[in-house]
Design a protein around this motif. Structure first.
Motif, PDB file in Angstrom:
ATOM      1  N   ALA A  56      80.192  86.461  45.562  1.00  0.00           N
ATOM      2  CA  ALA A  56      79.294  87.543  45.147  1.00  0.00           C
ATOM      3  C   ALA A  56      77.869  87.263  45.601  1.00  0.00           C
ATOM      4  O   ALA A  56      77.177  88.155  46.119  1.00  0.00           O
ATOM      5  N   ARG A  57      77.415  86.037  45.427  1.00  0.00           N
ATOM      6  CA  ARG A  57      76.034  85.692  45.767  1.00  0.00           C
ATOM      7  C   ARG A  57      75.749  85.896  47.252  1.00  0.00           C
ATOM      8  O   ARG A  57      74.609  86.191  47.636  1.00  0.00           O
ATOM      9  N   ALA A  58      76.761  85.760  48.078  1.00  0.00           N
ATOM     10  CA  ALA A  58      76.564  85.863  49.527  1.00  0.00           C
ATOM     11  C   ALA A  58      76.303  87.290  49.990  1.00  0.00           C
ATOM     12  O   ALA A  58      75.856  87.505  51.113  1.00  0.00           O
ATOM     13  N   ARG A  59      76.580  88.289  49.116  1.00  0.00           N
ATOM     14  CA  ARG A  59      76.352  89.698  49.500  1.00  0.00           C
ATOM     15  C   ARG A  59      74.876  90.035  49.316  1.00  0.00           C
ATOM     16  O   ARG A  59      74.463  90.624  48.321  1.00  0.00           O
ATOM     17  N   THR A  60      74.079  89.669  50.282  1.00  0.00           N
ATOM     18  CA  THR A  60      72.623  89.751  50.138  1.00  0.00           C
ATOM     19  C   THR A  60      72.036  91.067  50.622  1.00  0.00           C
ATOM     20  O   THR A  60      70.839  91.308  50.445  1.00  0.00           O
ATOM     21  N   THR A  61      72.847  91.917  51.243  1.00  0.00           N
ATOM     22  CA  THR A  61      72.296  93.166  51.767  1.00  0.00           C
ATOM     23  C   THR A  61      71.792  94.049  50.632  1.00  0.00           C
ATOM     24  O   THR A  61      72.287  93.990  49.502  1.00  0.00           O
ATOM     25  N   TYR A  62      70.800  94.884  50.951  1.00  0.00           N
ATOM     26  CA  TYR A  62      70.255  95.827  49.965  1.00  0.00           C
ATOM     27  C   TYR A  62      71.384  96.709  49.431  1.00  0.00           C
ATOM     28  O   TYR A  62      72.152  97.282  50.202  1.00  0.00           O
ATOM     29  N   LEU A 106      78.277  98.092  36.512  1.00  0.00           N
ATOM     30  CA  LEU A 106      77.656  98.993  35.546  1.00  0.00           C
ATOM     31  C   LEU A 106      76.586  99.868  36.194  1.00  0.00           C
ATOM     32  O   LEU A 106      76.449 101.049  35.864  1.00  0.00           O
ATOM     33  N   LEU A 107      75.815  99.283  37.092  1.00  0.00           N
ATOM     34  CA  LEU A 107      74.725 100.039  37.710  1.00  0.00           C
ATOM     35  C   LEU A 107      75.240 101.186  38.577  1.00  0.00           C
ATOM     36  O   LEU A 107      74.522 102.167  38.790  1.00  0.00           O
ATOM     37  N   THR A 150      76.167  93.271  45.981  1.00  0.00           N
ATOM     38  CA  THR A 150      76.417  92.661  44.671  1.00  0.00           C
ATOM     39  C   THR A 150      75.833  91.266  44.536  1.00  0.00           C
ATOM     40  O   THR A 150      76.022  90.620  43.510  1.00  0.00           O
ATOM     41  N   GLY A 151      75.132  90.784  45.571  1.00  0.00           N
ATOM     42  CA  GLY A 151      74.491  89.471  45.460  1.00  0.00           C
ATOM     43  C   GLY A 151      73.481  89.436  44.324  1.00  0.00           C
ATOM     44  O   GLY A 151      72.878  90.446  43.976  1.00  0.00           O
ATOM     45  N   HIS A 152      73.265  88.249  43.780  1.00  0.00           N
ATOM     46  CA  HIS A 152      72.411  88.125  42.614  1.00  0.00           C
ATOM     47  C   HIS A 152      71.004  88.664  42.866  1.00  0.00           C
ATOM     48  O   HIS A 152      70.456  89.412  42.039  1.00  0.00           O
ATOM     49  N   GLU A 153      70.402  88.298  43.987  1.00  0.00           N
ATOM     50  CA  GLU A 153      69.049  88.771  44.277  1.00  0.00           C
ATOM     51  C   GLU A 153      69.038  90.274  44.548  1.00  0.00           C
ATOM     52  O   GLU A 153      68.103  90.976  44.152  1.00  0.00           O
ATOM     53  N   ALA A 154      70.083  90.760  45.214  1.00  0.00           N
ATOM     54  CA  ALA A 154      70.163  92.196  45.490  1.00  0.00           C
ATOM     55  C   ALA A 154      70.290  92.990  44.187  1.00  0.00           C
ATOM     56  O   ALA A 154      69.689  94.061  44.029  1.00  0.00           O
ATOM     57  N   VAL A 155      71.054  92.462  43.236  1.00  0.00           N
ATOM     58  CA  VAL A 155      71.212  93.163  41.960  1.00  0.00           C
ATOM     59  C   VAL A 155      69.931  93.086  41.143  1.00  0.00           C
ATOM     60  O   VAL A 155      69.574  94.045  40.437  1.00  0.00           O
ATOM     61  N   LYS A 156      69.204  91.977  41.232  1.00  0.00           N
ATOM     62  CA  LYS A 156      67.899  91.910  40.559  1.00  0.00           C
ATOM     63  C   LYS A 156      66.963  92.992  41.094  1.00  0.00           C
ATOM     64  O   LYS A 156      66.246  93.650  40.320  1.00  0.00           O
ATOM     65  N   HIS A 191      92.862  94.107  43.233  1.00  0.00           N
ATOM     66  CA  HIS A 191      91.756  93.174  43.415  1.00  0.00           C
ATOM     67  C   HIS A 191      91.242  93.245  44.843  1.00  0.00           C
ATOM     68  O   HIS A 191      92.011  93.203  45.805  1.00  0.00           O
ATOM     69  N   ALA A 192      89.926  93.336  44.982  1.00  0.00           N
ATOM     70  CA  ALA A 192      89.320  93.461  46.307  1.00  0.00           C
ATOM     71  C   ALA A 192      88.385  92.286  46.576  1.00  0.00           C
ATOM     72  O   ALA A 192      88.731  91.354  47.295  1.00  0.00           O
ATOM     73  N   GLN A 193      87.190  92.294  45.956  1.00  0.00           N
ATOM     74  CA  GLN A 193      86.230  91.207  46.122  1.00  0.00           C
ATOM     75  C   GLN A 193      85.507  90.991  44.796  1.00  0.00           C
ATOM     76  O   GLN A 193      85.315  91.945  44.026  1.00  0.00           O
ATOM     77  N   PRO A 194      85.087  89.780  44.523  1.00  0.00           N
ATOM     78  CA  PRO A 194      84.317  89.544  43.294  1.00  0.00           C
ATOM     79  C   PRO A 194      82.971  90.265  43.347  1.00  0.00           C
ATOM     80  O   PRO A 194      82.322  90.333  44.403  1.00  0.00           O
ATOM     81  N   VAL A 195      82.562  90.800  42.207  1.00  0.00           N
ATOM     82  CA  VAL A 195      81.262  91.472  42.096  1.00  0.00           C
ATOM     83  C   VAL A 195      80.625  91.054  40.777  1.00  0.00           C
ATOM     84  O   VAL A 195      81.297  90.567  39.868  1.00  0.00           O
ATOM     85  N   LEU A 196      79.342  91.262  40.674  1.00  0.00           N
ATOM     86  CA  LEU A 196      78.678  91.090  39.398  1.00  0.00           C
ATOM     87  C   LEU A 196      79.017  92.278  38.493  1.00  0.00           C
ATOM     88  O   LEU A 196      79.000  93.431  38.931  1.00  0.00           O
ATOM     89  N   PHE A 197      79.319  91.989  37.241  1.00  0.00           N
ATOM     90  CA  PHE A 197      79.564  93.048  36.268  1.00  0.00           C
ATOM     91  C   PHE A 197      78.352  93.978  36.191  1.00  0.00           C
ATOM     92  O   PHE A 197      78.489  95.199  36.051  1.00  0.00           O
ATOM     93  N   SER A 198      77.162  93.416  36.315  1.00  0.00           N
ATOM     94  CA  SER A 198      75.945  94.230  36.314  1.00  0.00           C
ATOM     95  C   SER A 198      75.961  95.241  37.452  1.00  0.00           C
ATOM     96  O   SER A 198      75.544  96.394  37.287  1.00  0.00           O
TER      97      SER A 198
END
Length: 475
Positions: free
Chosen positions: A430-436, A168-169, A439-445, A158-165
């Motif tokens: 996960a949400r806090a990872r905003t860099t391009y 997959l990407l 894994t942040g939500h907006e970054a993944v969008k 286990h390292a850090q939480p990420v979005l499953f999306s």
């Protein structure tokens, strides 16, 4: 009797005939062989080497043979050495002397090179389509499961939480690079050897530019010896297949792991699982395992051709007959594997609760706690040391970081305050990872939008390549 038998006093022995025959393999290239022959005949007629009546008889005869092969009514003569001999022998039987004139200015050496390049281009376009279809499935699953949190891993820890999306990407972009390699292999094959004859060209006034146009090649190969002996484009095909199979194997390894009782992250569809002959409870990820296993088979195809080509002198050598089977096998294996993996991803059940529960375990918030201290002025290396000691403290007491009181935290550093655990749940991390690219939500969008645009561009490119394929056989 073979079409080349004039110089020989006796025929090839039955055993040697079987050993040397390539018809069981290269009969798959019958459409390409006939296309090349029609182009050659038209060119000979245009150059005044054959009269118009002969060209018409040849073309009609070839199209009739192709129709029979398409329908499965063609009677194959196992005495024919290869597809070229099979077609030409039947053509001569059907149209007589005109058929015997078809080979004017041509050798089987440039003929087989032409057929193989055309067939490789067709295989590669099918693989590009399969790649695009698989990426669409992965992209759809990433969209459908947006917001699902899972533990990210390094060293399978286990390292850090990420979005499953986001996870997959990563495979979407791997497969995007595979698309690039497949297209590059297609372009490597996109050159016309026809007109090079055996190795030195010919005394007939052939128009190689015209056959290049008819067969949809981008250019004629400038050196006749290279034209008949080059199989680099098949190495490119095999390398592209090998890398793509490696990527599928990685995904399948995760599918196998995720579907275990211990993980329970996904449940595979019954359509992509098997049972046990003795244990009634079993549901095995056999097709993911088989994809993983078949990767070695494709690697073997690549190594086989590399070894065959090693030390071959110019120009054509019979060794080159061995170049086709591995390429056909690798392309077919990859095509089937992509379809199978696409089916697994399209039909799996994602167990979001199991993923999220695991995302909270294993001190996945540790980096964020260290960042918390660094933002308060502690050098990151010192913060790293403090949090490492905190983790050891928790392990000895079987606690999580989220279980610690503020008093316990401050015993390790006075910089800890009441807000330390805010945002340290898996979703917040996960949400806090905003860099391009993060894994942040907006970054993944953003990444999802970019992936969709990339797939659209790649599909338009594939359509453009398809439009450059030959159609001299009336299909």
């Amino acid at each position: 009797m073979a079409l080349w038998s004039g110089r020989f006093e006796q025929g090839v022995s039955e055993g040697a005939q079987r050993f040397g025959a390539s018809l069981p393999v290269d009969r798959a290239m019958y459409a390409q062989d006939i296309a090349g022959s029609i182009a050659h005949a038209r060119m000979l007629g245009r150059q005044g080497i054959l009269d118009a009546a002969d060209v018409e008889r040849i073309e009609k005869g070839l199209l009739n043979i192709k129709r029979q092969m398409d329908e499965g009514t063609f009677v194959w003569d196992l005495n024919d050495e290869d597809i070229h001999m099979a077609v030409e022998s039947q053509l001569i039987r059907d149209v007589g002397a005109a058929g015997a004139r078809l080979h004017t200015g041509r050798s089987r050496n440039d003929q087989v090179a032409t057929d193989t390049r055309l067939y490789a281009k067709e295989l590669l376009l099918s693989l590009v389509d399969g790649n695009d279809a698989l990426r669409k499935v992965i992209l759809t699953s990433a969209r459908t499961n947006f917001g699902v949190i899972m533990p990210g891993y390094t060293h399978l820890q286990h390292a850090q939480p990420v979005l499953f999306s986001h996870h997959l990407l990563a495979y979407f972009w791997m497969l995007t690079r595979d698309h690039v390699r497949l297209v590059a292999a297609w372009r490597s094959a996109d050159a016309n050897p026809l007109g090079s004859a055996a190795l030195a060209g010919t005394t007939y006034p052939l128009d190689r530019a015209y056959t290049t146009e008819l067969l949809g090649f981008s250019h004629p190969i400038p050196n006749s010896m290279d034209a008949v002996s080059d199989r680099d484009y098949l190495l490119d095909l095999l390398y592209a297949c090998s890398v793509s199979m490696m990527h599928l194997s990685r995904l399948c390894e995760e599918i196998i792991t995720w579907s275990t009782t211990e993980f329970g992250f996904i449940t595979l569809s019954d359509a992509y699982s098997t049972g046990s002959s003795i244990m009634p409870q079993k549901k095995n990820p056999d097709f993911a395992e088989l994809t993983r296993g078949k990767t070695g088979r494709v690697y073997g195809d690549l190594m086989g051709l590399l070894t065959t080509l090693k030390s071959l002198p110019l120009a054509y050598d019979k060794d080159l007959q061995e170049c086709k089977e591995g390429a056909i096998d690798a392309a077919g294996t990859l095509q089937d594997a992509m379809a199978c993996v696409g089916g697994m991803v399209a039909t799996w059940q994602v167990n979001a609760d199991a993923m999220r529960a695991q995302a909270s375990r294993g001190f996945t918030a540790a980096t964020d706690v260290a960042d918390y201290l660094a933002r308060r002025g502690l050098p990151f290396r010192d913060a790293h040391e403090v949090v490492g000691e905190l983790v050891l403290y928790c392990e000895r007491r079987r606690k999580g970081l989220e279980d610690l009181t503020l008093k316990e935290l401050r015993s390790f550093s006075p910089l800890f305050d009441d807000d330390v655990l805010e945002g340290l749940d898996p979703e917040g991390i996960a949400r806090a990872r905003t860099t391009y690219g993060g894994t942040g939500h907006e970054a993944v969008k953003t990444q999802l939008r970019e992936a969709a645009r990339q797939l659209g561009r790649d599909r338009r490119q594939a359509s453009s390549l398809r439009g450059r394929m030959p159609n001299v056989t009336g299909d």
